[in-house]
Design an enzyme around this catalytic site. Structure first.
Site, PDB file in Angstrom:
ATOM      1  N   HIS A 100       0.890  -1.167   0.000  1.00  0.00           N
ATOM      2  CA  HIS A 100       0.000   0.000   0.000  1.00  0.00           C
ATOM      3  C   HIS A 100       0.926   1.215   0.000  1.00  0.00           C
ATOM      4  CE1 HIS A 100      -2.330  -2.956   2.439  1.00  0.00           C
ATOM      5  NE2 HIS A 100      -3.403  -2.406   1.913  1.00  0.00           N
ATOM      6  N   ASP A 103       2.388   1.960   3.327  1.00  0.00           N
ATOM      7  CA  ASP A 103       3.322   0.992   3.918  1.00  0.00           C
ATOM      8  C   ASP A 103       4.754   1.427   3.662  1.00  0.00           C
ATOM      9  OD1 ASP A 103       1.115  -0.655   4.301  1.00  0.00           O
ATOM     10  OD2 ASP A 103       1.477  -1.762   2.448  1.00  0.00           O
ATOM     11  N   ASP A 295      -4.342 -13.960  -2.329  1.00  0.00           N
ATOM     12  CA  ASP A 295      -3.744 -13.573  -1.053  1.00  0.00           C
ATOM     13  C   ASP A 295      -3.728 -14.831  -0.196  1.00  0.00           C
ATOM     14  OD1 ASP A 295      -3.160 -11.025  -1.734  1.00  0.00           O
ATOM     15  OD2 ASP A 295      -4.315 -10.067  -0.140  1.00  0.00           O
TER      16      ASP A 295
HETATM   17  C1  XLS Z   1      -7.590  -6.615   4.400  1.00  0.00           C
HETATM   18  C2  XLS Z   1      -7.046  -6.864   3.080  1.00  0.00           C
HETATM   19  C3  XLS Z   1      -5.947  -5.912   2.635  1.00  0.00           C
HETATM   20  C4  XLS Z   1      -5.749  -5.974   1.160  1.00  0.00           C
HETATM   21  C5  XLS Z   1      -4.948  -4.854   0.598  1.00  0.00           C
HETATM   22  O1  XLS Z   1      -8.325  -7.406   4.966  1.00  0.00           O
HETATM   23  O2  XLS Z   1      -6.622  -8.190   3.063  1.00  0.00           O
HETATM   24  O3  XLS Z   1      -4.785  -6.153   3.333  1.00  0.00           O
HETATM   25  O4  XLS Z   1      -5.129  -7.182   0.775  1.00  0.00           O
HETATM   26  O5  XLS Z   1      -5.521  -3.625   0.872  1.00  0.00           O
HETATM   27 CA    CA Z   2      -5.635  -9.293   1.454  1.00  0.00          CA
END
Ligand code: XLS
Ligand code: CA
Ligand code: CA
Length: 437
Positions: A100, A103, A295
């Site tokens: 992000h 970050d 993810d």
């Molecule tokens: C939050 C999300 C976030 C996204 C990116 O729950 O997983 O981390 O992956 O903004």
């Molecule tokens: Ca995520």
């Protein structure tokens, strides 16, 4: 300067390895089906968890030290995170990172100063990337942390806040392109609502889609050729999140004509929060041509929130890899959006978390290969739908039967043939035999 002196390059040492900093299953060059493991599994590091999260939760402060020898909140710290991050990725053989905007640098009060800092840090990262294989997987804008986004970003009631969201997306896209990112993510942190008493859902959704169109137009104008992603999540922080799950997000993308530029970034923990399995979300994305990136993490079935744990569940990873292989692989990657448990507070634990996650997915890949090569599951599925390869079935599939004609067939038959067994337990036995036999 090295931050992680206790470990050299982490290597594949096989299933008998007893040393903690070794892979038991992840063997990057090993050919699985038609390509090396590392191509099936483009792993990525999430900047926020790995270099940022230090254990603070609602009840207590940091337990881990993520200062990396600098004072948090300074540009020196931002650079130390880059140095530590690259050492970390190189030692683990991780070729991608996700970030992000906030970050990367401490956010300033004035957005102009934040953007100047982002220019400085991205120059620094670019320099660091030289001579390494490490690239950006995807970038995103954090449009949920700053109090200005209290009522949403694309869904805000404030036209000024909408402009700030646009400004952050523009900058995050600039950075993603600068760092060679494969994708750009929209996770709708505050894009949802608490109560309909104060919310115009249609207005908010129209405005979110408008912002996404603006992002696509801008991204394409600066040479971004990758995919935009929506990352579905059903709740947390908002009670109702607009991007509830894959099916909801796909409907939204099609409704607003965004489906050509967007795919989905599926997070395992978000899938289970939505009451689905991880593999269900992957399948729904894949059959709609929208499986983009993953993810990689897991939730805790006993907790109702987003725990972002390192993946450990081998059945889940196996089922996920079956979907990924059958979809032909990912154009995105596997981002470990995962953090150590709060008491796992050492730098050694950072490595152990990634080793666990990478080995779990490697094992999932190897298991999926076994299942596909064995062929018994596929053969069962063929048998299950075989009735559609009879004369009647083929006519139905070729749209040659009307409702009336089908009703006549049913009347002639009186009753259908006995159903064939779903054989679930038999199939589960085969899976266990292949995994543990
Ligand atoms: C939050 C999300 C976030 C996204 C990116 O729950 O997983 O981390 O992956 O903004
Ligand atoms: Ca995520
Ligand atoms: Ca999450």
């Amino acid at each position: 300067m090295a931050y992680f002196d206790f470990v050299d390059k982490v290597k594949y040492e096989g299933t008998a390895a007893t040393e903690p900093f070794a892979f038991r299953f992840y063997d990057p060059e090993r050919i699985v089906l038609d390509r090396p493991m590392k191509e099936w599994l483009p792993f990525a590091m999430a900047w926020w968890h790995n270099l940022g999260a230090a254990g603070t939760d609602m009840f207590g402060r940091d337990t881990a030290d993520k200062s990396f020898g600098a004072v948090p909140g300074t540009m020196e710290h931002a650079k130390a995170k880059v140095d530590a991050g690259f050492e970390f990725m190189e030692k683990l053989g991780i070729r991608y990172f996700c970030f992000h905007d906030v970050d990367l640098v401490p956010e300033a009060d004035d957005i102009k100063e934040t953007n100047r800092r982002l220019d400085e840090i991205s120059d620094y990262i670019l320099e660091k990337m030289k001579g390494t294989e490490i690239r950006c997987l995807w970038g995103t804008a954090n449009m949920f942390g700053n109090p200005r986004f209290m009522n949403g970003a694309g869904s805000t009631n404030s036209a000024e806040v909408y402009a700030f969201a646009a400004a952050q997306i523009k900058k995050a896209l600039d950075l993603t392109v600068k760092l060679g990112g494969r994708g750009y993510v929209f996770w709708g942190g505050r894009e949802g609502y608490e109560t309909l008493l104060n919310t115009d859902v249609k207005f908010e959704q129209d405005n979110i889609a408008r912002l996404m169109h603006l992002a696509v137009d801008y991204g394409r104008s600066i040479g971004f050729t990758g995919d935009f992603y929506i990352e579905p999540k059903p709740k947390e922080p908002m009670k109702h999140q607009y991007d509830y799950d894959a099916a909801t997000s796909i409907g939204f993308l099609r409704q607003y004509g965004l489906d050509k530029d967007f795919k989905l970034n599926i997070e395992a923990n978000h899938a289970t929060l939505a009451g689905h399995t991880f593999e269900h979300e992957l399948r729904i994305s894949a059959i709609n041509g929208m499986l983009g990136s993953i993810d990689a993490n897991q939730g805790d079935m006993l907790l109702g929130w987003d725990t972002d744990e390192f993946p450990f569940d081998v059945y889940s990873a196996t089922n996920a890899m079956l979907e990924v292989i059958q979809a032909g692989g990912l154009t995105g990657g596997f981002n470990f959006d995962a953090k150590n448990r709060r008491p796992s507070n050492t730098h050694e634990d950072m490595f152990k978390g990634f080793i666990l996650g990478m080995d779990t997915f490697a094992l999932g890949l190897l298991n999926a290969e076994k299942i596909l090569k064995d062929g018994r599951l596929a053969a069962y599925k063929e048998k299950k739908y075989a009735a559609f390869h009879t004369e009647l079935g083929e006519k139905i599939l070729h749209d040659e039967m009307t409702l009336k004609e089908l009703a006549e067939v049913a009347e002639q038959l009186g009753k259908p043939s006995a159903p064939i067994s779903g054989n679930q337990e038999g199939l589960q036995t085969i899976v266990n035999q292949l995994l543990f036999g």
